[in-house]
Scaffold this active site. Sequence first.
Site: not given
Length: 396
Positions: A78, A206, A297, A301, A389
Amino acid sequence: MANRNVITTQVAIMGAGPAGLMLSHLLAKAGIESTVIELRSRQEISETVRAGILEHGSVNLLVDSGVSDRVLRDGDRHDGIELRFDGESHRIDFKELVGESVWLYPQTDVFIDLAARREADGGDVRYGVTDTSLHDLEGTPKVWFTDAEGVEYELQADFVAGADGSRSQARSAIPENRRHRFVHEYPFAWFGILAEAPRSSDELIYANSANGFALISQRTETVQRMYFQCDPNEDVNNWSDDRIWETFRGRVNGNGFELKEGPVIDKTVLKFRSSVLAPMRHGKLFLAGDAAHTVPPTGAKGLNLALNDVKVLFEGLDSFYQTGHTGLLDGYSDRALDRVWKTQQFSYWMTSMLHTPAGADDFARARQLGELNSVVSSRHGRAYLAEAYTGWPGSR
């Protein structure tokens, strides 16, 4: 004691999840002996469904250390995520912003790869043990356990690594007056589902909405993993497929985007908290992964942080066995905690920015949208999110 069989090794590892097995693998490559003990059976761990986003550093660790390159073949790379709010999607382009990617690769598969590698290399990994206890952690460490056949053992080692998860027995062996646990409880949980449906998106979404948070993830071409914010005490039995999909629609759909729906084949409520135990060492016991810290979550991580702990701990152990010096081992807790607190901040930030607090007033809602707009409208804001991220490029 007379009835216990004695095993001697250099490093005793409690926990055969990804953290424990990765440490055992790295030690073996350096010629350092270890014995791993695990309460669960190998089958039980391999059948426990766990999602997973791997930072670039975690992928490199798996591939470059010779565990497996299956993540490159079977995982999904991704190059970004979408932040969705006010019915609009805003892509955070990792490749363009920081030149890195992440990989969607279930934690279950990471375990399968590591377990297979340790078996192929003749690693001493003992599943299904019981009656474990730790002794003399400030002298010559010993771990007592009973194996799956009922044989009692005393495992003698130079050091003990506690990688035995959030209910860690290793952690509980540290005297209370020698440890400080930082804990933050969140007032919400995730309602997670597996659904038989095509992918709604090639990357994670998200979604922030006035109705609460939702995360749209993927599993395969025909089965998808999705979550929405819920009360921690929610009962999955009260949720029909129609009610589940109605909730998702109210949080994600809009402006031409519609989720692809299908039969729900699994549902669960995932509670979470932030916690850190410091220091991550007591005597000759070193904690790693969930035994020392947990994160929500939202920032993807948990597993990555555990693997970073293991890498730092391995460097200390390898240095000790090569040179006899304890400098890197003595600095393990401080070095690991530096990354832990950066990760806690990022995970807390993502969670608080994306979830809708119960009873939030108009100001709180408008401020949250202002924060999201500040991130997506600023290259620096997007770059910070992308850097954190994907795993802080250069930090490994």
